[in-house]
Design an enzyme around this catalytic site. Structure first.
Site, PDB file in Angstrom:
ATOM      1  N   TYR A 111      43.745  35.036  34.114  1.00  0.00           N
ATOM      2  CA  TYR A 111      44.298  36.237  34.752  1.00  0.00           C
ATOM      3  C   TYR A 111      43.219  37.286  34.953  1.00  0.00           C
ATOM      4  CZ  TYR A 111      49.200  34.876  34.012  1.00  0.00           C
ATOM      5  OH  TYR A 111      50.422  34.257  34.051  1.00  0.00           O
ATOM      6  N   TYR A 150      47.710  27.578  31.266  1.00  0.00           N
ATOM      7  CA  TYR A 150      46.774  28.209  30.338  1.00  0.00           C
ATOM      8  C   TYR A 150      47.335  28.202  28.925  1.00  0.00           C
ATOM      9  CZ  TYR A 150      49.612  32.444  30.831  1.00  0.00           C
ATOM     10  OH  TYR A 150      50.638  33.328  30.862  1.00  0.00           O
TER      11      TYR A 150
END
Lengths: 247, 206
Positions: A111, A150
């Site tokens: 991110y 993730y």
């Protein structure tokens, strides 16, 4: 016999069985962030049936194009995707002019956020957020790079499936909703403690976007279809109107 | 009648909600026009106020990754929405009535710059005390929490408010009252939210 609902009409009661409970211990952070008291249910007033109105001139021309809106010196790396669908209410009526906001990780699962320290590489040409308004048919479309899965610190080896976060603002404050959209066939879906907070398989399936071959752009992008359902707005006939006008 | 569709399931906003809803807080510029915590412009009618506070978890620790949105009427008690057909009240074109704020990553403090709303007529013609609707999302919150902020200097109106009076535990009503403070730079209402435990804030299913 039914007339179309008007602005200011009431919305259907929220079905709690459609949603995760506040306390879902396998998703550890919910333990200290969930109320211990029951919610107090209200009959709707003007405060609940109205909500913010947005206009197209507030958005920029690239706001729904995540492939280009964060690009600095080239294109972002990853799978090129179009995501599209309809926002409807529970009666199947289109929700027009709804604000749809999305955010996501890049192809590495990283991110663009100062708090994300995952080793997966940042992409200098990818921001990871976008927004749009639905049209007269409740339709929305945006373009992006497929996010990677993730790892996160829940249990030490938990991994999120690839997902895109979606926030929707419809006609009334009670329709405000944040959810996450997943991708058909991802084997992480069945292992995810956040998805497992949802009480039924049917409702989990509702969050899985389906590959939409008819929406592919040849030699350019694949497509996924993701439809969203907001609380239904219904006409009221015999009750006093919520704003209290005396008939 | 055909079967209803089910509402799409809610999911947590996660720790990186800022990327989508407040990208500047996440640390980058992407949109030309950003939605934020300032609801007023110089033209807006009404008494300027600042709302600030913290959101605490069940251990008493402030959430430093929470996002709040507010929805309120204008100074006359009119919502800027076509569904508000209250007679004798005008929309203020300089006031949408909506904003969003993130807590500070270090302190957990959030704030809004807005105006004090007027009273809105509720169901059956009963007048609601001035209030602001608040929606809270964050990591660990599976479905957005709804509450209402009322004002400490509106005690008479609060005592007659149909929503406050619906809370049968009188001791819990005070959790919805923001406390007025006068500071050199203006009027502030402090509104702390406790998600869990002692003095837990009242949350509504709306």
């Amino acid at each position: 016999m039914t007339r179309a609902p008007q602005p200011g009409d009431e919305f259907l009661m929220r079905d709690t069985a459609s949603h995760p409970p506040a306390l879902a211990p396998a998703y550890k952070t919910s333990v200290l962030r969930s109320p211990r008291n029951a919610l107090i249910s209200l009959q709707q007033s003007l405060s609940e049936v109205t909500g913010p109105v947005f206009s197209a001139d507030e958005l920029g021309p690239l706001d729904n194009d995540l492939i280009r809106n964060g690009a600095k010196a080239g294109l972002p790396i990853g799978e090129r995707l179009i995501v599209h669908g309809f926002v409807r209410d529970q009666f199947g009526r289109p929700v027009k002019n709804a604000l749809v906001e999305v955010w996501q990780a890049n192809a590495s699962g990283r991110y663009r956020h100062k708090k994300d320290t995952y080793i997966g590489a940042l992409d200098p040409n990818f921001g990871g957020c976008g927004r749009m308004l639905t049209d007269e048919n409740g339709y929305y479309v945006f373009r992006t790079i497929k996010p990677g899965p993730y790892p996160w610190r829940n249990r030490i080896n938990d991994w999120r499936p690839s997902h895109i976060h979606v926030a929707i603002s419809g006609d009334g404050w009670v329709q405000r909703l944040i959810t996450q959209m997943y991708f058909e066939g991802d084997p992480l879906i069945s292992r995810c403690p956040i998805l497992q907070t949802i009480p039924s398989d049917e409702q989990v399936r509702g969050l899985i976007a389906q590959q939409d071959v008819s929406g592919f752009v040849p030699l350019d992008s694949r497509a996924y279809r993701f439809d969203i359902v907001l609380r239904g707005q219904r006409a009221t006939y015999f009750e006093n109107r919520v704003q209290g006008e005396v008939k | 009648m055909s079967e209803l569709l089910r509402e799409t399931a809610s999911q947590t906003a996660g720790p990186y909600v800022h990327i989508g809803l407040a990208p500047r807080a996440a640390g980058f510029e992407i949109f030309e026009n950003n939605f934020g915590p300032v609801l007023v412009s110089p033209q807006t009618q009404g008494e300027r106020i600042r709302i600030e506070g913290k959101v605490f978890d069940g251990s008493g620790t402030p959430l430093r990754d929470v996002l709040l949105e507010i929805w309120q009427a204008n100074a006359q008690g009119k919502y800027n929405h076509p569904g508000d057909r209250q007679a004798g009240k005008a929309v203020d074109p300089s006031f949408r009535g909506w904003g969003r704020a993130c807590s500070d990553f270090e302190t957990g403090l959030y704030s809004f710059e807005t105006i004090k709303p007027g009273a809105v007529t509720g169901r059956d013609g009963r007048v609601m005390a001035p209030h602001i609707n608040v929606w809270i999302v964050a990591r660990g919150i599976n479905i957005g929490l709804n509450t209402r902020l009322y004002f400490s200097d509106e005690a008479a109106a609060n005592a007659k408010d149909p929503v406050i009076n619906l809370i049968e535990w009188e001791v819990r009503r005070k959790t919805l009252i923001a406390q007025r403070e006068e500071r050199p730079d203006g009027t502030v209402y402090r509104f702390d939210i406790r998600l869990q435990g002692e003095n837990e804030t009242v949350f509504f299913d709306i």
